[in-house]
Scaffold this motif. Structure first.
Motif, PDB file in Angstrom:
ATOM      1  N   GLY A 193      57.363   8.236   9.169  1.00 32.17           N
ATOM      2  CA  GLY A 193      56.313   8.013   8.043  1.00 32.17           C
ATOM      3  C   GLY A 193      56.898   8.959   7.080  1.00 32.17           C
ATOM      4  N   SER A 194      57.139  10.328   7.272  1.00 36.77           N
ATOM      5  CA  SER A 194      57.429  11.367   6.310  1.00 36.77           C
ATOM      6  C   SER A 194      58.573  10.795   5.533  1.00 36.77           C
ATOM      7  N   TRP A 219      59.882   7.929   4.984  1.00 37.86           N
ATOM      8  CA  TRP A 219      59.668   6.600   4.079  1.00 37.86           C
ATOM      9  C   TRP A 219      58.728   7.230   3.025  1.00 37.86           C
ATOM     10  N   SER A 220      57.734   7.780   3.170  1.00 34.77           N
ATOM     11  CA  SER A 220      56.930   8.464   2.163  1.00 34.77           C
ATOM     12  C   SER A 220      57.580   9.064   1.062  1.00 34.77           C
ATOM     13  N   VAL A 227      58.307   7.818  -2.863  1.00 33.24           N
ATOM     14  CA  VAL A 227      57.954   8.972  -3.817  1.00 33.24           C
ATOM     15  C   VAL A 227      59.179   9.247  -4.690  1.00 33.24           C
TER      16      VAL A 227
END
Ligand SMILES: Nc1ncnc2c1ncn2[C@@H]1O[C@H](COP(=O)(O)OP(=O)(O)OP(=O)(O)O)[C@@H](O)[C@H]1O
Length: 117
Positions: free
Chosen positions: A58-59, A61-62, A66
């Motif tokens: 998740g981090s 991809w995030s 961004v």
């Protein structure tokens, strides 16, 4: 109210799709995610390990999404060279790098001992 919430989800998914189409790095993350999830099922990793894998994936991809957004805004407002435009892109890229390094450590700690066993 509910319709607005559903529309927001639609915009977010459109953002993921648009970024996937334009960003090679993101397609690499998608492939890496499939491999890691496959390994997770293959080795039957624990719930805690799944939580760590989910947080790591998740981090990354995030951070990549961004970073893609920052690049788009910088290209829009500063198509010409400007040190601040460069700084914004470099810092956004650094966020991806750090998230990827964290994910690499998680992946190594969880999977290397099992691959070597
Ligand atoms: N307008 C600008 N002004 C100053 N430096 C810039 C500018 N645009 C890009 N740069 C510099 O060039 C580097 C690469 O920018 P670019 O837009 O090509 O992104 P990238 O790292 O190739 O991203 P991706 O491969 O994910 O599309 C930036 O990190 C920054 O240092």
């Amino acid at each position: 109210m509910l319709r607005k919430r559903i529309a927001s989800f639609g915009h977010a998914f459109r953002g993921v799709g648009s970024a996937l189409r334009s960003e090679v790095h993101l397609r690499f993350h998608a492939l890496a995610t499939v491999v890691v999830v496959g390994l997770g099922f293959y080795f039957d990793i624990t719930r805690t390990e799944w939580a760590l894998v989910a947080a790591a994936v998740g981090s990354v991809w995030s951070a990549e999404l961004v970073n893609t957004a920052v690049e788009a805004v910088v290209d829009l407002v500063s198509p010409d060279y400007h040190p601040l435009a460069g700084k914004a892109k470099d810092v956004a890229a650094a966020a991806v790098l750090l998230a990827a390094l964290g994910a690499l450590v998680v992946g190594l700690l969880i999977f290397v001992p099992r691959l070597l066993a």
